[in-house]
Design an enzyme around this catalytic site. Structure first.
Site, short mmCIF file in Angstrom:
data_model
loop_
_atom_site.label_atom_id
_atom_site.label_comp_id
_atom_site.label_asym_id
_atom_site.label_seq_id
_atom_site.Cartn_x
_atom_site.Cartn_y
_atom_site.Cartn_z
CG HIS A 63 -9.32 0.49 -1.20
ND1 HIS A 63 -8.70 0.49 0.20
CD2 HIS A 63 -10.57 0.74 -0.90
CE1 HIS A 63 -9.77 0.41 1.07
NE2 HIS A 63 -10.78 0.35 0.46
CG MET B 279 -8.18 7.53 2.18
SD MET B 279 -7.37 7.50 3.88
CE MET B 279 -6.47 6.00 3.85
CG ASP C 220 -5.07 2.65 0.53
OD1 ASP C 220 -6.07 1.78 0.41
OD2 ASP C 220 -4.18 2.12 1.11
CG ASP D 12 -6.66 -2.57 2.74
OD1 ASP D 12 -5.50 -2.36 3.40
OD2 ASP D 12 -7.07 -1.75 1.99
CG MET E 69 -11.18 3.89 1.62
SD MET E 69 -9.73 3.81 2.66
CE MET E 69 -8.44 3.81 1.33
CB SER F 95 -0.83 0.14 1.35
OG SER F 95 -1.54 1.21 1.39
CG MET G 138 -11.95 -2.10 4.42
SD MET G 138 -10.49 -1.85 3.56
CE MET G 138 -9.49 -1.23 4.87
CG HIS H 6 -4.05 -1.50 -1.85
ND1 HIS H 6 -4.92 -2.18 -2.27
CD2 HIS H 6 -4.34 -0.74 -0.81
CE1 HIS H 6 -6.22 -1.66 -1.66
NE2 HIS H 6 -5.76 -0.80 -0.70
C1 DX5 Z 1 -6.64 1.76 5.31
C2 DX5 Z 1 -6.21 1.42 3.90
C3 DX5 Z 1 -5.21 0.21 3.85
C4 DX5 Z 1 -3.70 0.82 4.32
C5 DX5 Z 1 -3.06 -0.42 4.96
O1 DX5 Z 1 -7.93 2.49 5.23
O2 DX5 Z 1 -7.06 0.96 3.00
O3 DX5 Z 1 -4.88 -0.06 2.44
O4 DX5 Z 1 -2.82 1.51 3.53
O5 DX5 Z 1 -2.33 -0.11 5.67
P1 DX5 Z 1 -1.61 -1.07 6.94
O6 DX5 Z 1 -0.96 -2.40 6.31
O7 DX5 Z 1 -0.46 -0.43 7.50
O8 DX5 Z 1 -2.66 -1.21 7.73
ZN ZN Z 2 -6.72 0.02 1.10
#
Ligand code: DX5
Ligand code: ZN
Length: 216
Positions: A64, A35, A33, A173, A66, A6, A135, A31
């Site tokens: 991903h 947000m 993320d 994840d 969010m 990630s 998740m 991956h």
């Molecule tokens: C959390 C993200 C994850 C995050 C995982 O909201 O969707 O992808 O980056 O990070 P770790 O592996 O540090 O929990």
């Molecule tokens: Zn993620």
């Protein structure tokens, strides 16, 4: 197991170095993320950054989202070079329409479930999905603690996939470590996302290799 590092936990001042490290590693994909500060209580990065990553990345991008109303951004995600577009079930009122639109845009559709959302909610759409992302932390931050009840949930998702004849892959994840990766693999996960565990490691490449061997 396929490992998806990630990028949220990468060094944003030296992102190119971290992307090259992932290219050279045993990782199967990136991956990424996104947000929006509304769906989750944090803001990460957006399309210009993903485009820059895709120019260097030699492995597929698993994006991903969010964010609320992810269907508004399907063409932009595609134009960033995403292979997989991951939307939250909780963010999509018309999930079937969104999944079909992702596929029509040329990407592989994946649906993410928050820890409190049961796998059963996907029964009538799972045959259409490339992947389901469970998740194992409440989304919004890297470096959180793995929620143990995810193990049972992976098993329930495996059963649902078998019962419906779906070919969906299972991705997990949040809070993945070298210690818990074997039981995540044993429960039936195909792919693990790892942020903090990879990027805070003294040897990230070796850590990716170890995660990929978990459960072998
Ligand atoms: C959390 C993200 C994850 C995050 C995982 O909201 O969707 O992808 O980056 O990070 P770790 O592996 O540090 O929990
Ligand atoms: Zn993620």
């Amino acid at each position: 197991m396929i490992v998806a590092p990630s990028i949220l936990s990468a060094d944003f001042c030296n992102l190119g170095d971290d992307i090259r490290m992932v290219n050279e590693s045993a990782a199967g994909m990136f991956h990424i993320d996104v947000m929006d500060g509304v769906f989750v209580p944090n803001i990460s990065f957006g399309f210009p950054v993903i485009k820059a990553i895709s120019r260097l990345a030699e492995k597929p991008l698993d994006v991903h989202l969010m964010i609320v109303d992810p269907q508004r951004y399907i063409s932009q995600v595609r134009d960033c070079g995403a292979e997989i577009m991951n939307v939250h079930q909780e963010a999509c009122v018309h999930l079937h329409r969104t999944v079909e639109a992702i596929r029509a845009a040329g990407m592989k559709p994946a649906v993410t479930l928050n820890p409190a959302t049961p796998v059963e909610t996907l029964r009538d759409i799972i045959a259409d999905l490339h992947m389901v992302l469970l998740m194992s932390v409440d989304p919004g931050f890297g470096g959180q603690k793995f929620i143990e009840s995810t193990i049972g949930k992976i098993g329930r998702l495996r059963n649902l996939i078998a019962e419906t004849g779906s070919a969906a892959l299972i991705e997990v994840d949040g809070g993945i470590t070298i210690e818990n990766a074997p039981k995540v693999a044993a429960a039936g996960a195909d792919i693990v996302v790892a942020g903090n565990t990879v990027f805070s490691a003294a040897n990230p490449k070796e850590t990716i290799q170890l995660l990929s061997e978990a459960g072998v």
